[in-house]
Design a protein around this motif. Structure first.
Motif: not given
Length: 173
Positions: A19-35
């Motif tokens: 998850c460090k290289r896929y799920d985590n960046p995806m979740c983090y980006a959404r948390m930061m407001g990415w659409n």
């Protein structure tokens, strides 16, 4: 989910597989407001390129610790493999206990999935969650070793084995 819902998830002790290289960046980006479009583009760049197992996700240092632990990361060398390969390696008792089946997703990750197929994708993801739970239990000796290293090093269990051992060898000695 909304950025606020993802922020709530970030406070839980989440364990994923690779998850460090896929799920985590995806979740983090959404948390930061990415659409959704930005997330889709990020996901499309995250595909394994030409079978080389190299992820093209832009490295987001802040996203690395979105999860509490990554089963792939703490797995010993003999168990460091994709979740799909690990599914074959794990004993049948775990398959029965955690009710997972080996399944592949036929939909390309860089294309939209028709809305009527979303339940199929959701079922696939739920199965991966069950297989990840089984993997965490299968890898219990590796998990215990990681926890011990983290305590000795005074670091997080989500830090890499290399980081933990480097600190133990060069900083604490």
């Amino acid at each position: 989910p909304t950025p606020q819902q993802i922020e709530f998830l970030s406070k839980l002790k989440l364990i994923g597989h690779n998850c460090k290289r896929y799920d985590n960046p995806m979740c983090y980006a959404r948390m930061m407001g990415w659409n959704e479009e930005q997330l889709f583009n990020l996901s499309s760049k995250s595909l394994i390129s030409n079978g080389t197992n190299r992820y093209a996700v832009p490295f987001m240092k802040d996203s690395e610790n979105f999860s509490y632990a990554d089963t792939y990361d703490y797995a010993s060398a003999a168990n460091k493999m994709s979740l799909k390969k690990l599914e074959y390696k794990m004993p049948a008792e775990l398959k029965e206990k955690y009710n997972y089946t080996h399944s592949e997703n036929e939909w390309p990750w860089d294309q939209s999935v028709p809305k009527e197929k979303w339940p199929e994708i959701a079922a696939y993801c739920k199965n991966d969650v069950r297989a990840t739970r089984a993997a965490h239990h299968y890898l219990e000796p590796d998990w215990i070793a990681r926890q011990i290293l983290a305590v000795i090093a005074g670091m997080k269990v989500n830090d890499s084995t290399n980081s933990l051992t480097t600190r133990i060898i060069f900083v604490l000695n």
